[in-house]
Design a protein around this motif. Structure first.
Motif, PDB file in Angstrom:
ATOM      1  N   LYS A 123       0.846  -1.211   0.000  1.00  0.00           N
ATOM      2  CA  LYS A 123       0.000   0.000   0.000  1.00  0.00           C
ATOM      3  C   LYS A 123       0.877   1.254   0.000  1.00  0.00           C
ATOM      4  N   GLU A 137      -5.997 -11.048  -4.663  1.00  0.00           N
ATOM      5  CA  GLU A 137      -6.515 -10.746  -3.332  1.00  0.00           C
ATOM      6  C   GLU A 137      -5.400 -11.049  -2.335  1.00  0.00           C
ATOM      7  N   ASP A 159      -4.655  -9.734   3.864  1.00  0.00           N
ATOM      8  CA  ASP A 159      -5.580  -8.973   4.719  1.00  0.00           C
ATOM      9  C   ASP A 159      -7.006  -8.998   4.197  1.00  0.00           C
ATOM     10  N   GLU A 160      -7.143  -8.832   2.871  1.00  0.00           N
ATOM     11  CA  GLU A 160      -8.495  -8.830   2.293  1.00  0.00           C
ATOM     12  C   GLU A 160      -9.126 -10.217   2.422  1.00  0.00           C
ATOM     13  N   LYS A 161      -8.291 -11.224   2.182  1.00  0.00           N
ATOM     14  CA  LYS A 161      -8.783 -12.594   2.300  1.00  0.00           C
ATOM     15  C   LYS A 161      -9.230 -12.857   3.738  1.00  0.00           C
ATOM     16  N   LYS A 162      -8.429 -12.360   4.669  1.00  0.00           N
ATOM     17  CA  LYS A 162      -8.754 -12.570   6.080  1.00  0.00           C
ATOM     18  C   LYS A 162     -10.106 -11.942   6.414  1.00  0.00           C
ATOM     19  N   SER A 163     -10.340 -10.694   5.976  1.00  0.00           N
ATOM     20  CA  SER A 163     -11.643 -10.094   6.313  1.00  0.00           C
ATOM     21  C   SER A 163     -12.779 -10.834   5.623  1.00  0.00           C
ATOM     22  N   ARG A 164     -12.528 -11.314   4.388  1.00  0.00           N
ATOM     23  CA  ARG A 164     -13.593 -12.059   3.717  1.00  0.00           C
ATOM     24  C   ARG A 164     -13.900 -13.352   4.482  1.00  0.00           C
ATOM     25  N   SER A 181      -6.591 -15.755  10.211  1.00  0.00           N
ATOM     26  CA  SER A 181      -5.199 -15.393   9.924  1.00  0.00           C
ATOM     27  C   SER A 181      -4.323 -16.629   9.758  1.00  0.00           C
TER      28      SER A 181
END
Ligand code: ADP
Ligand code: MG
Length: 501
Positions: free
Chosen positions: A80, A320, A323-328, A340
């Protein structure tokens, strides 16, 4: 998210805080080197992958490898971070037997990637942010081999000129756990991105760990003001090559520094190395300063100018990320901790997604964590080496949830597929493993148990808790195939037990 860590170290004269910043060298995944067409394949015959450029022949001209630039930009986007559309390659001058050019082409004042951030995941399911200072591209050096001959050293230039990304963090880590969590997360990100294989054993990822200590409150003052004077003097521990050694080196180094300061001494800024056998850090050399290297822009290379559209296209192609995978995954009902664990390796996350298709997400995660990872660990295998496919496990979990098989039989079934292979559904049919929900069969089993144990029937009437013993016997009688809930219900009726019994 960024709650200050509270771990303090007790000294003789009071409490101390640790502050850690890291510089990570990550080898770029590309077929050829940063400025030459020579191969980057690991493990080749020494000096078989060396172009005239890598050998430092006078008059050779470096040509930038576009793939390496793309990989650095991809990594920057994954962190990022700000992508600098204009950056400059500099010569960093120093002498080393395995550096035939007499300088390393690196980036100094104008790196290709600027500030970014990485979220680290801690054991308790909490996360924290670690700031990234920069990422720059540079050449790797060759390798000196000291163990080939009794009184000579050999030089292997295969690694000379391979592209490295040096990723520098801000001093934002506070505990040894955070330092290893950072490297673990960074490794996961570059592996998801396909920009570095993260293979620490082969040296594709090496970390320099900077450690300082300060009095309680110093770090907060530093974060508020940005002024480094609130932090202690740091020492840099070079090339630590495992998560465990990073944690050990930080702990040792912090205590060493506290002892010196409390004994009235001062910390000298220096480069140290971690000896994992002795469990201690040792001085290598006093810290060199940027001006010692006489950096200047490499006259053989133009400034690197990137097209904003090209960068935007790379951004669109990012996978992906963890982090994005984790929130999904958390959105599917998994705990932060489970999510995680599953996203830590892309292969594990992919396996999970296939396993979880059309079944309960939580049940699938529990099955993977408890049954599959346990067996893999026992057999010393990684997820890609699993003898049972995700699809086969999906079938097993589906059969548990539609009550085709009991949980107990499911584990036996997994053991069978694990050692013998085969299709779980076919095995259930062929070996008659279907769960018995047929009340006739359950009643028959209950009658058999009662007939064999008349004295227990009297006991259970006085002590309804004994019903569990009956359930166990009936399960045994049916070879573990009876549905326990159905057995419970039928027993209550047959033995005339109260509901709460
Ligand atoms: P150099 O290029 O000389 O190694 P940098 O300013 O680039 O110096 O810093 C290198 C690393 O040291 C960075 O990761 C930074 O976060 C870390 N660092 C700087 N000051 C401290 C400190 N007081 N304590 C711990 N780490 C520090
Ligand atoms: Mg440095």
């Amino acid at each position: 998210m960024n709650a200050p860590a509270t771990k303090l170290i007790k000294g003789q004269t009071g409490d101390w805080e640790i502050v850690i910043g890291m510089e990570v060298h990550a080898q770029v995944l590309s077929k050829s080197k940063l400025f030459s067409g020579a191969s980057t394949e690991f493990g080749a015959e020494p000096n078989s992958q060396v172009s005239f450029i890598d050998a430092g022949m006078p008059g050779m001209l470096p040509v930038i490898n576009e793939k390496c630039v793309e990989q650095a930009v991809r990594t920057g986007l994954g962190l990022k971070a700000k992508i600098n559309l204009s950056s400059i390659f500099d010569r960093k001058n120093y002498f080393y037997p395995d550096l035939p050019q007499g300088y390393q082409i690196s980036q100094y004042k104008n790196p290709i990637v600027g500030e970014g951030e990485v979220t680290i995941d801690l054991k308790d399911g909490e996360s924290r942010l670690v700031g990234i200072e920069r990422l720059h591209l540079e050449q790797d050096a060759g390798k000196s081999l000291h163990d080939q001959h009794p009184d000579s050293s050999y030089v292997d230039l295969n690694r000379s000129g391979i592209a490295l990304m040096e990723i520098v963090t801000k001093p934002h880590m506070r505990t040894s756990e955070e330092a290893s969590a950072f490297l673990r997360k960074l490794r996961a990100i570059v592996r998801y991105l396909g920009t570095c294989d993260g293979n620490m054993d082969e040296g594709s990822m090496r970390a320099d760990v900077n450690v300082s200590v300060c009095r309680v409150g110093g770090y907060e003052k530093f974060r508020e003001s940005g002024d480094f004077k609130h932090l202690g003097t740091r020492c840099e521990i070079k090339n630590v090559n495992s998560m465990r050694f990073i944690a050990q080196a930080v702990e040792y180094e912090a205590r060493r520094q506290i002892e010196i300061i409390e004994g009235g001494g001062a910390i000298r800024q220096e480069t140290r190395l971690y000896d994992s056998r002795q469990g201690e850090t040792r001085s290598m050399r006093s810290k060199e300063e940027a001006h010692d290297y006489r950096y200047f822009p490499d006259p053989d290379l133009l400034p690197l100018e990137l097209d904003a559209n090209w960068v935007a296209d790379i951004a669109k192609s990012l996978p992906e990320l963890p982090d994005e995978k984790k929130s999904r995954f958390m959105g599917l009902g998994l705990s932060a901790y489970d999510a995680s664990v599953l996203v830590a390796e892309r292969e594990l996350a992919d396996y999970y997604e296939e396993l979880a298709k059309g079944v309960d997400a939580k049940a699938a995660a529990n099955w993977l964590n408890n049954e599959i990872l346990g067996r893999l660990n026992r057999d010393g295998l990684s997820i890609v080496q699993s003898p049972v496919s995700a699809a086969a496990n999906n079938a097993i979990v589906a059969m548990i949830s539609d009550k085709t098989i009991s949980g107990k039989i499911a584990k036996d079934l997994l053991d069978i597929v694990w050692s013998e292979g085969g299709d779980p559904r076919a095995i259930v049919e062929a070996r008659g493993l279907r769960q018995v929900t047929d009340t006739g069969a359950i009643d028959a089993a209950i009658e058999a148990v009662i007939a064999a144990n008349p004295e227990k029937v009297e006991e259970v009437k006085a002590k309804p808790k004994l019903a569990a013993w009956f359930v166990g016997q009936v399960m045994k009688q049916t070879g573990g195939k009876a549905n326990p809930a159905a057995v419970n219900a039928a027993l209550k009726v047959r033995l005339n037990l109260p509901d709460e019994g």
